[in-house]
Design an enzyme around this catalytic site. Structure first.
Site, PDB file in Angstrom:
ATOM      1  N   CYS A 332     -26.313  22.054 -80.439  1.00  8.64           N
ATOM      2  CA  CYS A 332     -27.639  21.972 -79.813  1.00  8.64           C
ATOM      3  C   CYS A 332     -27.395  21.144 -78.560  1.00  8.64           C
ATOM      4  O   CYS A 332     -26.571  21.535 -77.741  1.00  8.64           O
ATOM      5  CB  CYS A 332     -28.659  21.348 -80.761  1.00  8.64           C
ATOM      6  N   SER A 333     -28.029  19.997 -78.401  1.00  7.84           N
ATOM      7  CA  SER A 333     -27.693  19.165 -77.253  1.00  7.84           C
ATOM      8  C   SER A 333     -26.566  18.220 -77.637  1.00  7.84           C
ATOM      9  O   SER A 333     -25.448  18.357 -77.189  1.00  7.84           O
ATOM     10  CB  SER A 333     -28.933  18.397 -76.789  1.00  7.84           C
ATOM     11  N   TRP A 336     -26.348  16.519 -83.298  1.00  8.81           N
ATOM     12  CA  TRP A 336     -26.512  15.684 -84.493  1.00  8.81           C
ATOM     13  C   TRP A 336     -27.874  15.881 -85.160  1.00  8.81           C
ATOM     14  O   TRP A 336     -28.165  15.238 -86.145  1.00  8.81           O
ATOM     15  CB  TRP A 336     -26.225  14.214 -84.201  1.00  8.81           C
ATOM     16  N   ASP A 337     -28.735  16.712 -84.602  1.00  2.34           N
ATOM     17  CA  ASP A 337     -30.014  16.963 -85.254  1.00  2.34           C
ATOM     18  C   ASP A 337     -30.118  18.413 -85.735  1.00  2.34           C
ATOM     19  O   ASP A 337     -29.896  18.721 -86.882  1.00  2.34           O
ATOM     20  CB  ASP A 337     -31.169  16.650 -84.301  1.00  2.34           C
ATOM     21  N   ARG A 378     -33.675   8.007 -86.135  1.00  2.00           N
ATOM     22  CA  ARG A 378     -34.598   9.054 -86.559  1.00  2.00           C
ATOM     23  C   ARG A 378     -35.594   8.561 -87.599  1.00  2.00           C
ATOM     24  O   ARG A 378     -36.710   9.031 -87.680  1.00  2.00           O
ATOM     25  CB  ARG A 378     -33.820  10.252 -87.117  1.00  2.00           C
TER      26      ARG A 378
END
Lengths: 624, 549
Positions: A332-333, A336-337, A378
């Site tokens: 993703c970016s 890690w999410d 988070r």
């Protein structure tokens, strides 16, 4: 204890969800918990809330009956308190605000908490889940993949684990070069190896490709991943972000892989939104369910749409690996999410092992903890930027729940296992979910200073068993339907503390109680048979009852869950039977109120609660 | 009329049947007077037998000479038949259309159906009002069974025998009947053993704009109150709707004339709105191209879940009045044949454990729906797909079943029957080989001689080999009143009906079987343990005997 302005307040009212029905009790603040004790002649009910579980405290405007305090929890519990005096309210408010957002790591509960274990037990507990073991379960290392300790000092990538699965053909130069071309050095590394097809799920962060940059080593790295799978001439590169977001990143020197530069990749966007969208979606979800337009609120929160997008991406990965035998590289970016969500979900779909109690621990340990999901940020463990908080892990847990609903016999665990894990992610009672990555965990010396959650869960696994689990028939990939109509609101999570909204009788608990009885009856049986043989009714050791083999290979020890019939509670009709034109609405909310205040745990039912809570309770009782 | 006239092509070979989640079948299609049959004529393959009465709508399409008929059934299933030959396809389509829309009751399949099983217990005699009254008599002497309606002239939609307060004579009943819509004067629906409170039901009073009153009606319902007690009138309509009814001669009980009663208005929708709701929810469930937002907004727009919530809420209210307030209740809407029955029957399921057994539930359906004059034949003439103009179709009974399912889901151990039982009832109300749900009123059923000419659904269901499928393995009799939650989060879409044909049930069936297995195994173990225990105990007494001569 210096932040405790006030140890207790008497004559505090606890209001129900609709701000109506109330009970009177005493509010205690301890170093670790907020405790509300409701006491009348016969019963003493206690509600315990860990300070770490509190997400927000609000002072509402004064009312004639007192000063209201509204407490929202990360576990979706909600306490609406009414204190008699304004000054007390201010003190409680100030204390809670401070206590629920510790400033330094040392203040976290895990550093105080001791479940009465010896040092050896503590060590064994931390060694319970071990990445090398999981790699060897996958059949690694093998002729294509190496388990490399190139990151053992976290120099290559500070947020990655020390052990990395890397294609055998990738040279040190390729690996380090690729790491330099990836955001925060999060290079492509193995997440899961599918033995049957030799296809791999790999993960990384976005490339620093910008508008036109390229990197030979990174291109080589992807080629190595491709070469490691002899059966498939291409790999999928899955960017889990919406295309627009990925394109915007290019302007900042990041972005996504250009198919022209990378031989044999097939590039896909998946369209999962970022942490900020998810955070506000959850907020809307929790605010919305007002009575009249419940479905409108559910829709406009977008929550189920996001859940579906994660599930769709997971299913895409599983299909690529299982049906096409193709390896997949996911990012993703920062990787890690969304990447953690999608990779771990694909693992649950692909491998029955991750649908077991132990397997889910291994999966969370690998994809979330060791690959650097930033639990501290988070979950908002510490005071910090509220924009870093996001329910990414909650969404993963919800996706697993949806799978449990579609495949009731495919999971060894039941809903309460998912809930307790979710609770502990936020509780900071054990060390597992503290810190943002493995390196931070080591720096904090968590293994010496805190305890691991997993042994506790394993000891209590009887209550997390799914009595319907049939491993034999679900030994392959799961193929869930992701039609919108197969997703539903997870009342068991988001309205968990509104007991009145839950089914009053639980099928799972009934069946668990029965399987417990099986064990007892079998014991009685053996004993009776022994007597019968002694007495000469039975001729020798034959005629034993044929017991079905315990298919899950797992001891069915005593579940602590008890089951009883109950009926609901019901409010008086007189308050609403006014013959008014709009009495319908009022009446319905009255009805809905039933039992919703039942957030209390009774002190007596210690068995339902984590050992820790009981220990803590003893401590508190002393200090009271 | 001969069915043969309607069947131009009785047989076509090479027809391919497509069903969701099932393999396609190629075979011969046959049309009979009542069935559409598709058989591959091979051993071990399933045959399709579809009652024409179950067909709600058909669509036909042609690609070259290959015709396709999409058959949409009242049980919400959609199947596709590929028929070679344009003429054959047209003929089949025309025949299906004609045969599935026959108007005459006496041509319905139940009059032709001969059971392949021996009727041991005739369902037609199982739930007679006399028997129910005997049971009531054993609890109280305040009620009597009146024959005032024995020729169905006082109230055409009531049964021949009705239970009324003992002190009210037949003349008063006749007068009260003239004051109520369709003659449906207040009668006993339910007697709550625990405290002697009752649920009565009726239709709206005919007060009109002039505010007419009727002493006999007032006396009749006051006779159900204990001295000094007040009762509740639950009007299932909003006050606005009830006011409007006055202009058409209807109305509601004025406080001044009924001082001992407190009136509560609820908002259960009228039949045509319920039918629209059904059409919309089925449409939403069948459209798989929906995005998540679109699906949720369609689900919301269908209003189906709101109907369920409103009906359950009203039933809870009635039950609360009885059990918590210790007050009797009179329920009515406009005609007293739809929302009224939903409320009275659901309240009984909440209050009375007997209604949660198989027999008790059958008795409830007989008493509160069939004998109480719910016009099944009109309400279930069309289902969600029909393109015909709506007459008085409405899923009133389906909504009732949905509400029962919601309670069952919340109290999964308190019902003797399972979800399959409810789904089965839904199917049989729309199309059946049994006569139980034919006709609109008790009077009509007598005239049609249903009990002599057709088989009762209960005769079939109650056979042990059938009943087994409908029993809830988790059942533990629960003597308590069960209060369901009506929070929107607690009310789910009834997947067993609405998503039944849109999902594979393999995994759910497997879970159900596993559950049965665990429970059966537990019983078996207990039996063995007990028998061993007994043997040992016997042995011990034998051993003991010689010592005590």
């Amino acid at each position: 204890l210096k932040h405790l302005r006030l140890p207790h307040v008497e004559y505090v009212k606890l209001l129900d969800r609709y701000g109506k029905e109330s009970t009177i009790g005493t509010l205690y603040l301890t170093a670790t918990h907020l405790i509300y004790v409701e006491q009348d002649n016969h019963t003493r009910k206690e509600t315990w809330v860990l300070h770490h579980h509190i997400s927000s405290v609000e002072k509402l405007s004064l009312t004639v009956s007192g000063c209201p305090l509204l407490i929202h929890c990360k576990t979706f519990q909600r306490l609406h308190l009414l204190l008699p005096r304004e000054r007390d309210t201010q003190d409680v408010y100030q204390s809670l605000i401070r206590l629920c957002q510790p400033v330094s790591e040392d203040e976290l509960y895990a550093f105080l908490y001791n479940p009465n274990q010896t040092e050896a037990e503590r060590r064994d507990g931390w060694d319970l889940i071990d990445m090398a073991t999981d790699f060897s379960r996958m059949g690694l290392p093998n002729e294509f993949w190496d388990i490399s300790s190139i990151n053992s000092s976290y120099e290559l990538c500070s947020t990655y684990p020390s052990l990395l699965g890397i294609p055998k053909t990738a040279t040190v130069a390729t690996v380090t070069g690729s790491a330099k071309f990836r955001s925060r050095g999060r290079l492509p590394a193995l997440s899961y190896y599918h033995k049957d097809t030799k296809a791999a799920v790999c993960r990384c962060s976005q490339p620093l490709s910008g508008l036109s940059s390229r990197c030979v080593e990174d291109e080589q790295m992807l080629k190595c991943i491709n070469d490691a799978n002899p059966h498939c001439p291409f790999i999928y590169v899955v960017d889990t972000r919406p295309k627009l977001n990925a394109m915007a990143n290019r302007a900042a020197g990041k972005g996504y892989e250009n198919e022209e530069n990378y031989p044999n990749i097939r590039f896909h966007f998946q369209g999962i939104d970022n942490i900020h969208v998810m955070r506000s979606s959850l907020q809307k979800l929790l605010e919305s369910p007002t009575m009249s337009d419940y479905l409108v609120g559910l829709e406009s929160s977008g929550w189920l749409r996001h859940i579906k997008s994660v599930m769709d991406a997971g299913v895409f990965l599983a299909k690529a690996v299982c049906d096409e035998g193709a390896s997949v590289l996911v990012h993703c970016s920062d990787g890690w999410d969304r990447t953690a969500q999608v990779c771990s979900l694909a693992c649950v779909l692909l491998d029955p092992y991750y649908r077991t109690i132990k397997g889910l621990m291994v999966l969370i340990e690998r994809e979330w903890i060791s690959f650097g999901h930033k639990f501290n940020h988070r979950c908002g463990h510490l005071e910090g930027n509220p924009k870093e908080v996001s329910p990414v892990f909650t969404q993963f847990v919800e996706c697993v729940w949806h799978l449990c609903e579609q495949f009731p016999c495919a999971f060894q665990f039941n809903e309460s296992y998912l809930l307790i894990i979710h609770d502990h992610v936020y509780a900071c009672q054990y060390g597992n979910f503290i810190g943002n990555c493995q390196r931070e965990q080591q720096e904090m010396r968590l293994r010496e200073r805190t305890f691991s959650l997993w042994p506790y869960l394993l000891q209590n696994q009887a209550e997390f068993q799914n009595p319907l689990y049939k491993r034999a028939t679900h030994n392959t990939v799961l193929r869930p339907s992701t039609l919108p109509l197969h997703f539903k609101f997870w009342c068991g999570m988001y309205n968990r503390y509104d007991k009145g909204m839950q089914p009053r009788q639980s099928v799972v608990n009934t069946l668990l109680a029965l399987t417990l009885r099986h064990t007892q009856e079998q014991k009685t049986m053996t004993e009776l048979q022994r007597l019968a043989v002694v007495d000469g009714i039975l001729p020798g050791p034959i005629g034993t009852v044929s017991l079905p083999p315990d298919q899950n290979g797992c001891p069915r020890t005593t579940p602590t869950t008890s089951f009883g019939q109950s009926n609901g509670d019901c409010t008086s009709v007189s308050t609403c039977a006014g013959g008014k034109e709009d009495s319908g609405l009022e009446m319905s909310s009255q009805k809905e109120a039933e039992g919703s205040s039942a957030t209390e745990h009774e002190l007596q039912t210690k068995t339902d609660k984590p050992v820790s809570m009981v220990t803590q309770k003893e401590k508190v009782t002393e200090s009271l | 009329m001969e069915f043969a006239e309607l069947i131009k092509t009785p047989r076509v070979d090479g027809v391919v049947l497509h069903r969701p989640f099932l393999p396609t079948v190629e075979g011969t299609l046959c049309l009979t007077g009542h069935h559409l049959i598709l058989s591959s004529r091979q051993d071990n393959t399933e045959e399709l037998w579809l009652l024409h009465a179950n067909i709600d709508a058909i669509e036909k399409r042609f690609i070259g000479s290959l015709g396709t008929i999409i058959v949409k059934c009242k049980d919400l299933r959609i199947i596709q038949l590929d028929i070679p030959g344009m003429e054959e396809c047209l003929n089949i389509a025309n025949s299906i259309e004609a045969l599935s829309t026959l108007d005459s009751v006496s041509l319905m399949y139940p009059f032709f159906y001969r059971p392949m099983f021996e009727v041991i217990e005739d369902g037609w005699n199982l739930f007679l009002p006399e028997e129910a009254f005997k049971e009531l008599e054993s609890m109280t002497d305040e009620w009597r069974l009146s024959e005032v309606n024995k020729d169905f002239s006082i109230c055409p939609s009531y049964p021949a025998l009705v239970t009324v307060p003992k002190d009210i004579d037949d003349d008063s009943l006749c007068k009260a009947a003239t004051f109520r819509h369709g003659g449906r004067f207040p009668v006993l629906s339910y007697y709550h053993k625990k405290n002697g409170m009752v649920i009565m039901r009726a239709s709206q009073p005919l007060t009109g704009t002039s505010g007419r009153r009727c002493k006999e009606d007032e006396k009749l319902i006051n006779a159900t109150l204990r001295a000094g007690k007040r009762g509740y009138i639950i009007d299932t309509r909003t006050i606005a709707v009830a006011q409007q009814a006055k202009a058409r001669g209807g109305g509601f009980e004025q406080e001044a004339n009924y001082p001992q009663w407190r009136r509560i208005h609820k908002a259960i929708e009228r039949t045509n709105i319920l039918q629209e709701s059904l059409i919309k929810i089925v449409e939403a469930c069948n459209d798989h191209s929906n995005s998540m937002d679109r699906w949720l907004s369609k689900l919301e727009a269908s209003n189906w879940q709101s109907q369920v919530k409103e009906i359950l809420t009203t039933a809870c209210l009635a039950a609360q009045c009885i059990d918590r307030e210790g007050a009797s209740v009179l329920v009515h809407g406009t005609e007293g044949t739809d929302s009224t029955l939903q409320v009275t029957s659901l309240a009984q399921i909440i209050l009375e454990p007997a209604c949660r057994t198989v027999r008790g539930f059958q008795a409830l359906v007989e008493r509160e729906w069939l004998q109480a004059g719910h016009p099944f034949q009109q309400r279930c003439a069309q289902s969600a797909y029909s393109n015909e103009k709506l007459r008085s179709e409405a899923p009133v009974f389906l909504l009732f079943l949905d509400c029962v399912w919601q309670i069952l889901r919340q109290f999964p151990c308190s019902f003797q029957f399972n979800e399959h039982f409810l789904v089965m009832l839904f199917e049989h109300t729309y199309a059946s080989q049994f006569g139980t749900f034919l006709g609109t009123t008790a009077a009509e059923r007598v005239k049609l001689k249903l009990s002599q000419k057709t088989v009762s659904l209960w005769s079939w269901v109650n056979r042990p080999q059938e009943l087994e499928r409908f029993l809830n393995p988790l059942y533990e009799p629960n003597s308590l009143v069960i209060w369901p939650s009506v929070a929107p989060q607690s009310l789910l879409l009834w997947e067993g009906v609405f998503l039944r044909w849109n999902r594979s049930t393999k995994c759910l069936d497997e879970a159900y079987e596993e559950m049965v297995h665990i429970i059966e195994y537990n019983k078996e173990l207990q039996l063995k343990v007990n028998s061993l225990r007994r043997q040992l105990a016997e042995l011990e007494t034998e051993d003991a005997l010689p010592q005590t001569p």
